[in-house]
Design a protein around this motif. Structure first.
Motif, PDB file in Angstrom:
ATOM      1  N   ARG A   4      -7.073 -11.432 -11.068  1.00 34.39           N
ATOM      2  CA  ARG A   4      -8.513 -11.240 -11.277  1.00 34.39           C
ATOM      3  C   ARG A   4      -8.773  -9.868 -11.912  1.00 34.39           C
ATOM      4  O   ARG A   4      -9.824  -9.283 -11.728  1.00 34.39           O
ATOM      5  CB  ARG A   4      -9.225 -11.401  -9.942  1.00 34.39           C
ATOM      6  N   ILE A   5      -7.803  -9.372 -12.673  1.00 38.00           N
ATOM      7  CA  ILE A   5      -7.930  -8.057 -13.305  1.00 38.00           C
ATOM      8  C   ILE A   5      -9.134  -8.041 -14.251  1.00 38.00           C
ATOM      9  O   ILE A   5      -9.985  -7.146 -14.186  1.00 38.00           O
ATOM     10  CB  ILE A   5      -6.641  -7.667 -14.058  1.00 38.00           C
ATOM     11  N   ARG A   6      -9.224  -9.022 -15.142  1.00 38.84           N
ATOM     12  CA  ARG A   6     -10.325  -9.074 -16.115  1.00 38.84           C
ATOM     13  C   ARG A   6     -11.676  -9.151 -15.397  1.00 38.84           C
ATOM     14  O   ARG A   6     -12.628  -8.467 -15.758  1.00 38.84           O
ATOM     15  CB  ARG A   6     -10.162 -10.256 -17.061  1.00 38.84           C
ATOM     16  N   TYR A   7     -11.735  -9.988 -14.365  1.00 40.54           N
ATOM     17  CA  TYR A   7     -12.986 -10.154 -13.610  1.00 40.54           C
ATOM     18  C   TYR A   7     -13.475  -8.804 -13.082  1.00 40.54           C
ATOM     19  O   TYR A   7     -14.627  -8.417 -13.289  1.00 40.54           O
ATOM     20  CB  TYR A   7     -12.757 -11.146 -12.466  1.00 40.54           C
ATOM     21  N   PHE A   8     -12.595  -8.063 -12.400  1.00 39.93           N
ATOM     22  CA  PHE A   8     -13.005  -6.791 -11.818  1.00 39.93           C
ATOM     23  C   PHE A   8     -13.212  -5.709 -12.881  1.00 39.93           C
ATOM     24  O   PHE A   8     -14.080  -4.847 -12.722  1.00 39.93           O
ATOM     25  CB  PHE A   8     -12.012  -6.328 -10.750  1.00 39.93           C
ATOM     26  N   SER A  41       3.764  -6.775 -11.687  1.00 42.26           N
ATOM     27  CA  SER A  41       4.548  -6.318 -10.540  1.00 42.26           C
ATOM     28  C   SER A  41       3.625  -5.723  -9.484  1.00 42.26           C
ATOM     29  O   SER A  41       2.445  -5.450  -9.744  1.00 42.26           O
ATOM     30  CB  SER A  41       5.558  -5.260 -10.991  1.00 42.26           C
ATOM     31  N   THR A  42       4.157  -5.474  -8.310  1.00 41.97           N
ATOM     32  CA  THR A  42       3.362  -4.829  -7.265  1.00 41.97           C
ATOM     33  C   THR A  42       2.966  -3.413  -7.682  1.00 41.97           C
ATOM     34  O   THR A  42       1.889  -2.942  -7.322  1.00 41.97           O
ATOM     35  CB  THR A  42       4.115  -4.801  -5.914  1.00 41.97           C
ATOM     36  N   ASP A  43       3.831  -2.735  -8.462  1.00 42.60           N
ATOM     37  CA  ASP A  43       3.471  -1.405  -8.957  1.00 42.60           C
ATOM     38  C   ASP A  43       2.234  -1.469  -9.849  1.00 42.60           C
ATOM     39  O   ASP A  43       1.329  -0.640  -9.733  1.00 42.60           O
ATOM     40  CB  ASP A  43       4.627  -0.778  -9.744  1.00 42.60           C
ATOM     41  N   TRP A  44       2.203  -2.460 -10.760  1.00 42.63           N
ATOM     42  CA  TRP A  44       1.034  -2.634 -11.618  1.00 42.63           C
ATOM     43  C   TRP A  44      -0.203  -2.949 -10.781  1.00 42.63           C
ATOM     44  O   TRP A  44      -1.282  -2.420 -11.025  1.00 42.63           O
ATOM     45  CB  TRP A  44       1.250  -3.748 -12.648  1.00 42.63           C
ATOM     46  N   LEU A  45      -0.049  -3.842  -9.805  1.00 39.37           N
ATOM     47  CA  LEU A  45      -1.193  -4.198  -8.966  1.00 39.37           C
ATOM     48  C   LEU A  45      -1.749  -2.976  -8.249  1.00 39.37           C
ATOM     49  O   LEU A  45      -2.964  -2.791  -8.170  1.00 39.37           O
ATOM     50  CB  LEU A  45      -0.806  -5.282  -7.961  1.00 39.37           C
ATOM     51  N   GLU A  46      -0.873  -2.133  -7.724  1.00 37.24           N
ATOM     52  CA  GLU A  46      -1.319  -0.926  -7.021  1.00 37.24           C
ATOM     53  C   GLU A  46      -2.049   0.025  -7.968  1.00 37.24           C
ATOM     54  O   GLU A  46      -3.102   0.569  -7.631  1.00 37.24           O
ATOM     55  CB  GLU A  46      -0.127  -0.216  -6.361  1.00 37.24           C
ATOM     56  N   LEU A  48      -3.551  -0.678 -10.869  1.00 33.00           N
ATOM     57  CA  LEU A  48      -4.811  -1.277 -11.310  1.00 33.00           C
ATOM     58  C   LEU A  48      -5.843  -1.269 -10.192  1.00 33.00           C
ATOM     59  O   LEU A  48      -7.018  -0.970 -10.415  1.00 33.00           O
ATOM     60  CB  LEU A  48      -4.564  -2.697 -11.814  1.00 33.00           C
ATOM     61  N   ALA A  49      -5.409  -1.615  -8.982  1.00 26.31           N
ATOM     62  CA  ALA A  49      -6.323  -1.624  -7.844  1.00 26.31           C
ATOM     63  C   ALA A  49      -6.904  -0.235  -7.610  1.00 26.31           C
ATOM     64  O   ALA A  49      -8.112  -0.081  -7.396  1.00 26.31           O
ATOM     65  CB  ALA A  49      -5.609  -2.141  -6.596  1.00 26.31           C
ATOM     66  N   SER A  50      -6.073   0.779  -7.677  1.00 23.55           N
ATOM     67  CA  SER A  50      -6.535   2.151  -7.492  1.00 23.55           C
ATOM     68  C   SER A  50      -7.563   2.526  -8.565  1.00 23.55           C
ATOM     69  O   SER A  50      -8.609   3.105  -8.268  1.00 23.55           O
ATOM     70  CB  SER A  50      -5.345   3.109  -7.531  1.00 23.55           C
ATOM     71  N   ALA A  51      -7.281   2.172  -9.805  1.00 23.67           N
ATOM     72  CA  ALA A  51      -8.184   2.490 -10.910  1.00 23.67           C
ATOM     73  C   ALA A  51      -9.508   1.750 -10.807  1.00 23.67           C
ATOM     74  O   ALA A  51     -10.535   2.229 -11.285  1.00 23.67           O
ATOM     75  CB  ALA A  51      -7.514   2.172 -12.245  1.00 23.67           C
ATOM     76  N   LEU A  52      -9.494   0.572 -10.196  1.00 21.79           N
ATOM     77  CA  LEU A  52     -10.699  -0.246 -10.068  1.00 21.79           C
ATOM     78  C   LEU A  52     -11.395  -0.063  -8.719  1.00 21.79           C
ATOM     79  O   LEU A  52     -12.429  -0.680  -8.462  1.00 21.79           O
ATOM     80  CB  LEU A  52     -10.351  -1.725 -10.275  1.00 21.79           C
ATOM     81  N   LEU A  54     -10.156  -0.908  -5.657  1.00 17.84           N
ATOM     82  CA  LEU A  54      -9.933  -2.125  -4.886  1.00 17.84           C
ATOM     83  C   LEU A  54      -8.656  -2.015  -4.073  1.00 17.84           C
ATOM     84  O   LEU A  54      -7.895  -1.069  -4.224  1.00 17.84           O
ATOM     85  CB  LEU A  54      -9.774  -3.326  -5.836  1.00 17.84           C
ATOM     86  N   ARG A  55      -8.413  -3.033  -3.252  1.00 18.17           N
ATOM     87  CA  ARG A  55      -7.105  -3.223  -2.627  1.00 18.17           C
ATOM     88  C   ARG A  55      -6.321  -4.149  -3.554  1.00 18.17           C
ATOM     89  O   ARG A  55      -6.883  -5.030  -4.191  1.00 18.17           O
ATOM     90  CB  ARG A  55      -7.261  -3.881  -1.250  1.00 18.17           C
ATOM     91  N   ALA A  56      -5.022  -3.979  -3.631  1.00 20.82           N
ATOM     92  CA  ALA A  56      -4.192  -4.789  -4.528  1.00 20.82           C
ATOM     93  C   ALA A  56      -4.369  -6.279  -4.255  1.00 20.82           C
ATOM     94  O   ALA A  56      -4.394  -7.092  -5.180  1.00 20.82           O
ATOM     95  CB  ALA A  56      -2.725  -4.384  -4.398  1.00 20.82           C
ATOM     96  N   ALA A  57      -4.514  -6.657  -2.999  1.00 20.69           N
ATOM     97  CA  ALA A  57      -4.665  -8.064  -2.643  1.00 20.69           C
ATOM     98  C   ALA A  57      -5.902  -8.700  -3.278  1.00 20.69           C
ATOM     99  O   ALA A  57      -5.932  -9.912  -3.517  1.00 20.69           O
ATOM    100  CB  ALA A  57      -4.721  -8.221  -1.131  1.00 20.69           C
ATOM    101  N   GLU A  58      -6.923  -7.880  -3.580  1.00 15.95           N
ATOM    102  CA  GLU A  58      -8.138  -8.418  -4.188  1.00 15.95           C
ATOM    103  C   GLU A  58      -7.910  -8.849  -5.638  1.00 15.95           C
ATOM    104  O   GLU A  58      -8.686  -9.627  -6.182  1.00 15.95           O
ATOM    105  CB  GLU A  58      -9.268  -7.389  -4.125  1.00 15.95           C
TER     106      GLU A  58
END
Length: 188
Positions: A4-8, A41-46, A48-52, A54-58
């Protein structure tokens, strides 16, 4: 894996280039991550989540359905009324916000119509800059004190401009919280 990267990113009103700068990559990489052309990867999720904010799970999984507290109604001149009819205390829906609140529009005001429901993302005062230039609910000293376009003045104080043409703008002290509108629900 679908994300949901684009969405957020769009919800935060960021371009791919702006998100890329926050993460330390290129807009092309963000595009590939959004479209699943690149393994996330989980590194990318972390990152991106930090930049947005959010929590990575979101960023993965299905949207959550929320029970959103409705904090009142907006009338003419952006005046806030905390009273609600029985049954209007909560809304249940997917909320594109980390700390959502809802308002029902009681009377036509600016571009909003009676019956509209606004979903806003409540932010602490230290994040008020994220709300600049957006329609917001603002709470000061424990009671919602207004609705309108949230702007900054030359001296760094905040100004709330109600949505009705010609309505009086108000200078505000630092708010307890500010909630920029992220979603409009309009029944047709």
């Amino acid at each position: 894996m679908r994300t949901r990267i684009r969405y957020f990113r769009r919800l935060r009103r960021l371009t791919q280039a702006e998100l890329a700068r926050r993460v330390g990559t290129t807009a092309a990489t963000i595009s590939r991550l959004e479209t699943s052309d690149m393994t996330v990867s989980t590194d990318w999720l972390e990152k991106l989540a930090s930049a947005l904010g959010l929590r990575a799970a979101e960023l993965v999984g299905q949207p959550q359905t929320s029970h959103i507290p409705c904090v009142g109604q907006i009338g003419r001149d952006g005046l806030f009324d905390r009273s609600l009819a029985a049954g209007d205390e909560t809304l249940t829906l997917e909320a594109p916000a980390r700390d959502p609140v809802a308002l029902r529009i009681h009377a036509d005001v600016g571009a909003y119509c009676a019956g509209d429901v606004l979903i806003a993302d409540r932010l602490p005062p230290e994040h008020a800059a994220r709300a600049l230039g957006r329609d917001c609910i603002v709470e000061i000293d424990g009671e919602a004190s207004g609705f309108g376009r949230f702007v900054s003045s030359a001296d760094g104080s905040f100004l709330l401009v109600p949505p009705d043409p010609g309505a009086q703008a108000r200078f505000l002290p630092t708010p307890d919280w500010i909630a920029p509108v992220v979603m409009l629900i309009r029944h047709l």
